[in-house]
Design a protein around this motif. Structure first.
Motif, PDB file in Angstrom:
ATOM      1  N   GLY A   1       0.786  -1.221   0.000  1.00 45.75           N
ATOM      2  CA  GLY A   1       0.000   0.000   0.000  1.00 45.75           C
ATOM      3  C   GLY A   1       0.821   1.276   0.000  1.00 45.75           C
ATOM      4  N   TRP A   2       0.203   2.362   0.463  1.00 53.78           N
ATOM      5  CA  TRP A   2       0.798   3.697   0.362  1.00 53.78           C
ATOM      6  C   TRP A   2       2.085   3.847   1.168  1.00 53.78           C
ATOM      7  N   LEU A   3       2.319   3.005   2.158  1.00 49.70           N
ATOM      8  CA  LEU A   3       3.523   3.112   2.984  1.00 49.70           C
ATOM      9  C   LEU A   3       4.801   3.004   2.152  1.00 49.70           C
ATOM     10  N   MET A   4       4.713   2.339   1.007  1.00 51.61           N
ATOM     11  CA  MET A   4       5.904   2.150   0.174  1.00 51.61           C
ATOM     12  C   MET A   4       6.366   3.439  -0.495  1.00 51.61           C
ATOM     13  N   ALA A   5       5.529   4.476  -0.441  1.00 54.96           N
ATOM     14  CA  ALA A   5       5.975   5.773  -0.967  1.00 54.96           C
ATOM     15  C   ALA A   5       7.152   6.291  -0.153  1.00 54.96           C
ATOM     16  N   ILE A   6       7.192   5.952   1.140  1.00 52.87           N
ATOM     17  CA  ILE A   6       8.246   6.452   2.026  1.00 52.87           C
ATOM     18  C   ILE A   6       9.617   5.912   1.621  1.00 52.87           C
ATOM     19  N   PRO A   7       9.818   4.585   1.519  1.00 59.75           N
ATOM     20  CA  PRO A   7      11.138   4.100   1.106  1.00 59.75           C
ATOM     21  C   PRO A   7      11.523   4.495  -0.315  1.00 59.75           C
ATOM     22  N   ILE A   8      10.528   4.610  -1.220  1.00 58.18           N
ATOM     23  CA  ILE A   8      10.843   5.016  -2.592  1.00 58.18           C
ATOM     24  C   ILE A   8      11.387   6.440  -2.617  1.00 58.18           C
ATOM     25  N   ILE A   9      10.712   7.348  -1.924  1.00 53.80           N
ATOM     26  CA  ILE A   9      11.164   8.750  -1.864  1.00 53.80           C
ATOM     27  C   ILE A   9      12.504   8.844  -1.151  1.00 53.80           C
TER      28      ILE A   9
END
Length: 418
Positions: free
Chosen positions: A38-46
């Protein structure tokens, strides 16, 4: 010429970087990250895109200031630096390129229903076509063709992402349970995602070599202009990673859909996802875009590894000359040799390709902070005037990235070995 006109004229190395990075790391890993977590993966990508930025930026900075490749800088720091990088390149030569061609060939067979065609046969044709394009089309063709590919892909992803956002996330099924992130499987996936986002750190020298090649055919831009051009390509890479993540999140997260662990099969699933949200009429266009993405990744990686190998061999020769280094015949031989070697790897080790790629991934990830440090040594050396070196904020970000990658590498090493 206006600032926009200069930027468009200078576009090249940054876009090649984007095209190379948007391969399996984006098409597969980013989408799967959103689909599973889900949306939590935006954190490690950024976070990965921010913390790794200086290592790639230094390749452009050093080359722009010194007119030397990043690999020449390694030699100037000491021959041990160059031998270390040569070892990493050798491993890449026998694994990553073969894996990229395998995925692209398999994707072509799946998307266009080629029937009983073998992956090795399609890969052979890809090697022949791409080798011919690189030898006869040269850098100019590579740059022009990828401007179209990246532009079309960006537009297609923007449209798909907007349609997905307008429809909203799919409702969760009644028995849905979020996939845990911090168990062994989740941590390994997280490490793989961040380790290959936007791409491996050793690719920083690829941008350096592409810059040198581009400047042979046009006036050399200023350091500021070179960095602006690279930032455009890097920004596109980061944005597209988030687009793929959003598509996976809004269309698959919470549905308990079984995702394939095979990169080819999963890429095929992604194409079907795009078709579902745009319409069945768009399948052929989306399939072509997906294949073009992987085809361009193969082409840029093949070109870059050929140039890197030639640069390393030339610099390791005691009596190398500028003429040797710029000899187009050597580049053509390098392209053909890489094609032959990697075709042999595909046919001989196809059953163990996963293990070979896992080994290359492991080594690339573990040595990333070392290469980051080597790049920092280059741009802070006496070859670069103090006023052209990275500022304090960029240096601080560099040290943060080195510490971050070192900690992740040690943990990755611990999990894999023990």
């Amino acid at each position: 010429m206006s600032r926009t006109g200069k930027l468009l004229r200078n576009l090249g190395p940054g876009l090649l970087f984007a095209s190379m990075a948007i391969g399996t790391s984006h098409l597969v890993l980013s989408t799967k990250a959103g689909a599973q977590y889900g949306w939590l993966m935006a954190i490690p990508i950024i976070l990965a895109n921010i913390l790794k930025y200086p290592f790639f930026e230094f390749g452009v900075r050093y080359t722009s200031v010194t007119n030397k490749t990043l690999i020449e800088g390694y030699l100037n720091r000491g021959k041990g630096y160059l031998w270390f990088y040569a070892g990493i390149t050798l491993l890449t030569t026998f694994t990553i390129l073969a894996a990229l061609y395998t995925v692209t060939a398999g994707l072509f067979i799946n998307l266009f229903d080629i029937g009983q065609s073998s992956v090795a046969t399609v890969a052979l044709w890809l090697f022949i076509i791409i080798s011919a394009l690189l030898i006869f089309g040269k850098y100019k063709f590579l740059e022009i063709s990828l401007k179209f590919v990246v532009s079309i892909l960006f537009v297609a992803l923007v449209i798909t992402t907007i349609l997905v956002l307008l429809q909203g996330p799919v409702p969760h099924v009644s028995n849905f349970k979020p996939t845990p992130i911090f168990n062994e499987v989740g941590v390994l996936f997280l490490i793989g995602l961040m380790g290959w986002m936007p791409t491996t750190v050793e690719a920083s020298s690829w941008v350096s070599l592409w810059s040198i090649e581009k400047w042979k055919n046009q006036p050399k831009p200023s350091l500021k202009e070179s960095l602006q051009e690279f930032n455009v390509g890097y920004g596109i890479t980061a944005i597209l990673a988030l687009f793929f993540m959003i598509i996976g999140w809004f269309t698959l997260y919470g549905t308990n859909t079984q995702l394939s662990d095979n990169a080819v099969s999963f890429a095929d699933q992604i194409v079907l996802l795009f078709t579902e949200h745009i319409g069945s009429w768009a399948y052929i266009f989306i399939a072509i875009s997906a294949f073009a993405t992987m085809f361009s990744t193969c082409m840029t990686a093949h070109d870059a590894i050929s140039r890197v190998s030639l640069d390393i061999i030339t610099l390791l020769k005691e009596k190398s000359t500028v003429k040797d280094k710029n000899n187009k015949l050597y580049f053509s031989i390098g392209v053909i040799l890489l094609a032959v070697i990697n075709f042999v790897v595909i046919t001989a080790f196809s059953a163990n390709m996963g293990n070979l790629v896992a080994l290359a991934t492991f080594v690339s990830f573990v040595v990333a902070p070392i290469i980051g440090y080597m790049n920092l040594k280059n741009v802070t050396s006496s070859e670069v005037a103090p006023n052209l070196r990275p500022n304090k904020n960029l240096r601080l970000l560099t040290y943060m990235g080195i510490v971050f990658l070192s900690c992740f590498s040690l943990y990755y090493f611990y999990i894999v070995i023990f």
